[in-house]
Design a protein around this motif. Structure first.
Motif, PDB file in Angstrom:
ATOM      1  N   LEU A  67     -15.430  18.918 -13.934  1.00  0.00           N
ATOM      2  CA  LEU A  67     -15.301  17.588 -14.529  1.00  0.00           C
ATOM      3  C   LEU A  67     -16.158  16.560 -13.787  1.00  0.00           C
ATOM      4  O   LEU A  67     -16.794  15.699 -14.410  1.00  0.00           O
ATOM      5  CB  LEU A  67     -13.839  17.147 -14.517  1.00  0.00           C
ATOM      6  N   MET A  68     -16.202  16.648 -12.472  1.00  0.00           N
ATOM      7  CA  MET A  68     -17.008  15.692 -11.712  1.00  0.00           C
ATOM      8  C   MET A  68     -18.493  15.905 -11.968  1.00  0.00           C
ATOM      9  O   MET A  68     -19.260  14.945 -12.092  1.00  0.00           O
ATOM     10  CB  MET A  68     -16.681  15.800 -10.223  1.00  0.00           C
ATOM     11  N   LEU A  69     -18.907  17.167 -12.080  1.00  0.00           N
ATOM     12  CA  LEU A  69     -20.307  17.435 -12.407  1.00  0.00           C
ATOM     13  C   LEU A  69     -20.626  16.939 -13.809  1.00  0.00           C
ATOM     14  O   LEU A  69     -21.684  16.337 -14.045  1.00  0.00           O
ATOM     15  CB  LEU A  69     -20.592  18.935 -12.292  1.00  0.00           C
ATOM     16  N   ALA A  70     -19.705  17.163 -14.752  1.00  0.00           N
ATOM     17  CA  ALA A  70     -19.926  16.717 -16.127  1.00  0.00           C
ATOM     18  C   ALA A  70     -20.040  15.197 -16.210  1.00  0.00           C
ATOM     19  O   ALA A  70     -20.843  14.659 -16.985  1.00  0.00           O
ATOM     20  CB  ALA A  70     -18.788  17.212 -17.025  1.00  0.00           C
ATOM     21  N   ALA A  71     -19.247  14.493 -15.413  1.00  0.00           N
ATOM     22  CA  ALA A  71     -19.261  13.026 -15.444  1.00  0.00           C
ATOM     23  C   ALA A  71     -20.623  12.474 -15.060  1.00  0.00           C
ATOM     24  O   ALA A  71     -21.191  11.625 -15.753  1.00  0.00           O
ATOM     25  CB  ALA A  71     -18.179  12.474 -14.516  1.00  0.00           C
ATOM     26  N   VAL A  72     -21.175  12.959 -13.943  1.00  0.00           N
ATOM     27  CA  VAL A  72     -22.466  12.423 -13.491  1.00  0.00           C
ATOM     28  C   VAL A  72     -23.615  12.922 -14.359  1.00  0.00           C
ATOM     29  O   VAL A  72     -24.596  12.209 -14.596  1.00  0.00           O
ATOM     30  CB  VAL A  72     -22.713  12.757 -12.000  1.00  0.00           C
ATOM     31  N   LEU A  73     -23.507  14.160 -14.874  1.00  0.00           N
ATOM     32  CA  LEU A  73     -24.543  14.677 -15.765  1.00  0.00           C
ATOM     33  C   LEU A  73     -24.597  13.873 -17.053  1.00  0.00           C
ATOM     34  O   LEU A  73     -25.686  13.622 -17.595  1.00  0.00           O
ATOM     35  CB  LEU A  73     -24.292  16.155 -16.080  1.00  0.00           C
ATOM     36  N   LEU A  74     -23.443  13.474 -17.561  1.00  0.00           N
ATOM     37  CA  LEU A  74     -23.401  12.693 -18.795  1.00  0.00           C
ATOM     38  C   LEU A  74     -24.176  11.393 -18.637  1.00  0.00           C
ATOM     39  O   LEU A  74     -25.014  11.042 -19.476  1.00  0.00           O
ATOM     40  CB  LEU A  74     -21.949  12.401 -19.173  1.00  0.00           C
ATOM     41  N   VAL A  75     -23.910  10.671 -17.550  1.00  0.00           N
ATOM     42  CA  VAL A  75     -24.614   9.409 -17.321  1.00  0.00           C
ATOM     43  C   VAL A  75     -26.102   9.663 -17.083  1.00  0.00           C
ATOM     44  O   VAL A  75     -26.962   8.940 -17.600  1.00  0.00           O
ATOM     45  CB  VAL A  75     -24.004   8.665 -16.122  1.00  0.00           C
ATOM     46  N   ALA A  76     -26.421  10.725 -16.335  1.00  0.00           N
ATOM     47  CA  ALA A  76     -27.820  11.028 -16.036  1.00  0.00           C
ATOM     48  C   ALA A  76     -28.601  11.339 -17.314  1.00  0.00           C
ATOM     49  O   ALA A  76     -29.717  10.849 -17.507  1.00  0.00           O
ATOM     50  CB  ALA A  76     -27.903  12.199 -15.065  1.00  0.00           C
ATOM     51  N   LEU A  77     -28.013  12.133 -18.200  1.00  0.00           N
ATOM     52  CA  LEU A  77     -28.715  12.527 -19.420  1.00  0.00           C
ATOM     53  C   LEU A  77     -28.900  11.350 -20.372  1.00  0.00           C
ATOM     54  O   LEU A  77     -29.964  11.190 -20.981  1.00  0.00           O
ATOM     55  CB  LEU A  77     -27.957  13.665 -20.108  1.00  0.00           C
ATOM     56  N   VAL A  78     -27.867  10.515 -20.504  1.00  0.00           N
ATOM     57  CA  VAL A  78     -27.995   9.357 -21.401  1.00  0.00           C
ATOM     58  C   VAL A  78     -28.988   8.356 -20.824  1.00  0.00           C
ATOM     59  O   VAL A  78     -29.825   7.798 -21.546  1.00  0.00           O
ATOM     60  CB  VAL A  78     -26.623   8.700 -21.639  1.00  0.00           C
ATOM     61  N   ALA A  79     -28.932   8.122 -19.512  1.00  0.00           N
ATOM     62  CA  ALA A  79     -29.897   7.208 -18.884  1.00  0.00           C
ATOM     63  C   ALA A  79     -31.320   7.748 -19.024  1.00  0.00           C
ATOM     64  O   ALA A  79     -32.263   6.991 -19.263  1.00  0.00           O
ATOM     65  CB  ALA A  79     -29.555   7.007 -17.410  1.00  0.00           C
ATOM     66  N   ARG A  80     -31.449   9.061 -18.897  1.00  0.00           N
ATOM     67  CA  ARG A  80     -32.772   9.690 -19.044  1.00  0.00           C
ATOM     68  C   ARG A  80     -33.326   9.486 -20.452  1.00  0.00           C
ATOM     69  O   ARG A  80     -34.549   9.386 -20.635  1.00  0.00           O
ATOM     70  CB  ARG A  80     -32.652  11.190 -18.735  1.00  0.00           C
ATOM     71  N   SER A  81     -32.462   9.409 -21.447  1.00  0.00           N
ATOM     72  CA  SER A  81     -32.911   9.258 -22.831  1.00  0.00           C
ATOM     73  C   SER A  81     -33.338   7.834 -23.161  1.00  0.00           C
ATOM     74  O   SER A  81     -33.949   7.599 -24.197  1.00  0.00           O
ATOM     75  CB  SER A  81     -31.794   9.683 -23.798  1.00  0.00           C
ATOM     76  N   GLN A  82     -32.987   6.874 -22.281  1.00  0.00           N
ATOM     77  CA  GLN A  82     -33.363   5.490 -22.524  1.00  0.00           C
ATOM     78  C   GLN A  82     -34.835   5.273 -22.188  1.00  0.00           C
ATOM     79  O   GLN A  82     -35.420   5.999 -21.403  1.00  0.00           O
ATOM     80  CB  GLN A  82     -32.508   4.532 -21.673  1.00  0.00           C
ATOM     81  N   TRP A  83     -35.425   4.247 -22.788  1.00  0.00           N
ATOM     82  CA  TRP A  83     -36.809   3.915 -22.477  1.00  0.00           C
ATOM     83  C   TRP A  83     -36.918   3.576 -20.995  1.00  0.00           C
ATOM     84  O   TRP A  83     -36.067   2.856 -20.454  1.00  0.00           O
ATOM     85  CB  TRP A  83     -37.268   2.744 -23.339  1.00  0.00           C
ATOM     86  N   HIS A  84     -37.945   4.114 -20.331  1.00  0.00           N
ATOM     87  CA  HIS A  84     -37.994   4.019 -18.875  1.00  0.00           C
ATOM     88  C   HIS A  84     -38.056   2.583 -18.372  1.00  0.00           C
ATOM     89  O   HIS A  84     -37.617   2.295 -17.266  1.00  0.00           O
ATOM     90  CB  HIS A  84     -39.179   4.819 -18.340  1.00  0.00           C
TER      91      HIS A  84
END
Length: 461
Positions: free
Chosen positions: A248-265
């Motif tokens: 769950l802790m890995l999923a939490a940070v991965l979720l934010v990382a992936l969504v942030a990665r999808s945003q315009w830099h």
């Protein structure tokens, strides 16, 4: 009307929201099932898998914290800064838990390193709740100004916890491993659950205002961290229920990382910015500089030579205005340079900084010009007054910039400046009581009933 933000892909479908809510609830349902039916809560003890799983979660969390912290300090946004500390402190203590894996750093379980995860979750929840609170104005500026102190405090706490754990000071001595102390874990888990639940609710409200993906991702991550806190308290060591909170802790940070990665830099975390960051007003000083004679020089030289000339100038001009006097380079377009002062609201002496920066720029570029006779010469214009800060654009192209009459006037004043000189408005000069200047005349501006008086700045005093 609620605040709307042009901040990237939106999440508006009712079906999608329901699906997300169901997905977030499933881990808690799974934990309840494992606790209700202990026979399916099978044991799996694998130390290398534990180490790499926990370390991965800590590293991803630290990367998210670094990216958010850098954006927060650049834009002076307290919400993003505090959210970065929520992930930072959680990741730091999770890293200590990774080192608690027998055979990695220690040969036997260490009470302090094992208890590091719930402690990190509690501290992370504190920052998460704080980041979602009503911030802005002077409070925003004060928090950002104290960023180094907050960061240092976190480092001291983590390092202190590690040291006390290694020397086994009470209550982190060689007693019972804290995971077996139900009361301690339940208390820490309860505090973390409440904190992350409150933070998640606040970020859900932020998502409802703009329907951008990132606030929803952060809210979902906080929900997952709250569920991980429950699992920490009630799971059985090395059983599936115990492995669940690691995942769950890995999923939490991965979720934010992936969504942030999808945003315009550019302005990746704009959807989280406070209103003062995206629609605020500041008293600022704006500096414009460009090269007089640039067009003529460009027509007479090869593009490669023009590029070399510009790079030679900017190598000394940018440090003169940004490094020494804290200006923010808003943009460089061709030979033109735009620099802002007091963008984050933390430079009450912005006029003095801008004036000194303008003189320093001319001094630094004069050295380059002396070595290259025939090159064009910089001229500088400065104006002070109210400015609107804003995030302009949408997905595919965003920028954080300043707009307003003060900016336009600064640009026009720069055109009035003599080659090698610094021109300032009367508004800027009024903020420099000890400055020495000589009048350059009046500047007629379209839309203004009165002309703007311009002065050549000789010294700041």
């Amino acid at each position: 009307m609620p605040e709307r933000r042009a901040a990237g892909p939106g999440v508006t479908g009712r079906t999608g929201v329901v699906a997300l809510a169901v997905s977030l609830a499933l881990p808690l349902v799974g934990l309840a099932l494992l606790l209700w039916q202990p026979e399916i809560d099978v044991a799996w003890e694998d130390h290398p898998a534990h180490f790499w799983l926990v370390l991965a979660a800590a590293v991803v969390g630290a990367l998210i914290a670094y990216a958010m912290g850098a954006a927060a300090l650049q834009r002076g946004d307290a919400r993003v800064l505090l959210a970065s500390y929520a992930f930072f402190v959680t990741a730091a203590f999770l890293g200590l838990h990774a080192l608690a894996t027998p055979g990695v750093l220690l040969t036997t379980p260490n009470a302090g390193f094992v208890l590091a995860t719930p402690v990190g979750l509690v501290l992370g929840a504190v920052f998460a709740v704080w980041s979602g609170s009503d911030l802005g104005g002077e409070q925003d500026v004060a928090i950002v100004r104290r960023a180094p102190l907050l960061r240092a405090a976190i480092v001291v706490v983590v390092a202190g916890w590690a040291a006390l754990s290694l020397i086994r000071v009470w209550p982190l001595d060689e007693g019972v491993v804290p995971e077996q102390v139900d009361g301690v874990l339940a208390a820490t888990a309860g505090a973390a659950v409440v904190g992350f639940a409150v933070a998640a609710w606040r970020y859900l409200r932020l998502w409802r205002e703009g329907r951008a993906a990132l606030p929803l991702a952060v809210a979902s991550a906080f929900v997952l961290l709250a569920e991980a806190s429950v699992a920490v308290a009630f799971s059985r060591n090395w059983h599936l229920s115990w492995w669940e909170w690691h995942v769950l802790m890995l999923a939490a940070v991965l979720l934010v990382a992936l969504v942030a990665r999808s945003q315009w830099h550019e302005e990746r975390f704009a959807a989280l910015y406070l209103k003062d960051t995206t629609e605020g007003e500041r008293e600022m000083s704006i500096l414009f500089a460009d090269l007089q004679g640039f067009t003529t020089f460009s027509e007479a030289h090869e593009p490669r030579e023009v590029t070399q000339m510009l790079n030679a100038y900017f190598e000394v001009a940018v440090p003169a205005v940004a490094g020494r006097y804290g200006g923010d380079v808003d943009r460089i377009i061709g030979d033109a340079l735009m620099v802002t002062f007091n963008r984050r609201g933390d430079q009450p002496d912005h006029a003095r900084r801008a004036a000194l920066a303008g003189l320093a720029l001319q001094e630094a570029t004069a050295t380059v010009l002396a070595e290259n006779p025939g090159w064009p010469t910089f001229r500088v214009g400065i104006n002070s007054g109210p400015v609107s800060v804003s995030v302009l654009g949408t997905a595919g192209g965003r920028t954080h910039t300043v707009i307003g009459d003060t900016v336009n006037t600064a640009s026009r004043i720069e055109g009035k400046a003599p080659a090698g000189g610094v021109a300032v408005s009367a508004a800027t000069l009024a903020l420099l009581p000890d400055a020495e200047a000589e009048p350059l005349g009046f500047l007629e501006l379209k839309g203004k009933s009165e002309p703007v008086e311009v002065f050549r700045l000789l010294s700041v005093g």
